[in-house]
Scaffold this motif. Sequence first.
Motif, PDB file in Angstrom:
ATOM      1  N   THR A  33      -7.289 -18.825  -6.206  1.00 28.06           N
ATOM      2  CA  THR A  33      -7.795 -18.623  -4.853  1.00 28.06           C
ATOM      3  C   THR A  33      -8.622 -19.822  -4.384  1.00 28.06           C
ATOM      4  N   SER A  34      -9.510 -20.328  -5.248  1.00 30.29           N
ATOM      5  CA  SER A  34     -10.336 -21.482  -4.850  1.00 30.29           C
ATOM      6  C   SER A  34      -9.489 -22.749  -4.715  1.00 30.29           C
ATOM      7  N   THR A  35      -8.493 -22.904  -5.581  1.00 35.33           N
ATOM      8  CA  THR A  35      -7.597 -24.060  -5.463  1.00 35.33           C
ATOM      9  C   THR A  35      -6.822 -23.992  -4.154  1.00 35.33           C
ATOM     10  N   TYR A  36      -6.354 -22.810  -3.812  1.00 38.17           N
ATOM     11  CA  TYR A  36      -5.627 -22.643  -2.557  1.00 38.17           C
ATOM     12  C   TYR A  36      -6.535 -22.919  -1.359  1.00 38.17           C
ATOM     13  N   ALA A  37      -7.787 -22.452  -1.429  1.00 37.65           N
ATOM     14  CA  ALA A  37      -8.725 -22.694  -0.330  1.00 37.65           C
ATOM     15  C   ALA A  37      -8.967 -24.197  -0.154  1.00 37.65           C
ATOM     16  N   GLY A  81      -7.868 -29.162   2.788  1.00 37.19           N
ATOM     17  CA  GLY A  81      -7.332 -30.527   2.754  1.00 37.19           C
ATOM     18  C   GLY A  81      -6.205 -30.719   3.752  1.00 37.19           C
ATOM     19  N   CYS A  82      -5.325 -29.740   3.870  1.00 31.40           N
ATOM     20  CA  CYS A  82      -4.220 -29.830   4.831  1.00 31.40           C
ATOM     21  C   CYS A  82      -4.745 -29.885   6.268  1.00 31.40           C
ATOM     22  N   ILE A  83      -5.706 -29.040   6.572  1.00 29.55           N
ATOM     23  CA  ILE A  83      -6.248 -29.015   7.932  1.00 29.55           C
ATOM     24  C   ILE A  83      -6.985 -30.312   8.240  1.00 29.55           C
ATOM     25  N   ILE A  84      -7.794 -30.780   7.305  1.00 27.67           N
ATOM     26  CA  ILE A  84      -8.526 -32.034   7.506  1.00 27.67           C
ATOM     27  C   ILE A  84      -7.559 -33.211   7.628  1.00 27.67           C
ATOM     28  N   GLY A  85      -6.542 -33.237   6.764  1.00 26.27           N
ATOM     29  CA  GLY A  85      -5.553 -34.331   6.816  1.00 26.27           C
ATOM     30  C   GLY A  85      -4.788 -34.343   8.131  1.00 26.27           C
TER      31      GLY A  85
END
Length: 157
Positions: free
Chosen positions: A116-120, A125-129
């Motif tokens: 769950t934390s890895t997915y978060a 990261g995807c949103i920031i990228g």
Amino acid sequence: MQTKCEQIMNEYLALDKNQRVPLKISKHLLTCEHCRSKIKLIATAEKQISAPLKVETTKTDSSIEAVMSEINKIEMEKIRKHQLPVIWWVIFGLIMIVLLVGATQYIRGFNNNYITSTYALLLAGCIIGYTAVFVYSHIDAFVKKISTVVKGIQPSA
């Protein structure tokens, strides 16, 4: 005599700037008025060419404004050619949201904090990228918009 003057002038012109003039050339220049006058003309021409170009204009000259607006149009056209249209950014953003919501529904079934934390972190990261690449590719528009708002000037389009 003419060939000797040509030879001396060729040797003189072959020297690097601020290089010491050889004794042979110096002796010739002391005795030859023709070569001395040529070198004076060359030195004067070199000073004129190396001097900065001075064109006086007033700060309110409309020609400066016209040239700058033309340059701005050309630069903005270059930027527009290399930018991905905003509609594609919206489409890719929606696809990313759908995939992330789907992955979130799938991840919910796990009761593992590590996953769950890895997915978060991956989601963040995807949103920031995505946001960083969008801003980077449209930075000129953001800078222009910010500078016009700060100056109190309405954007021209």
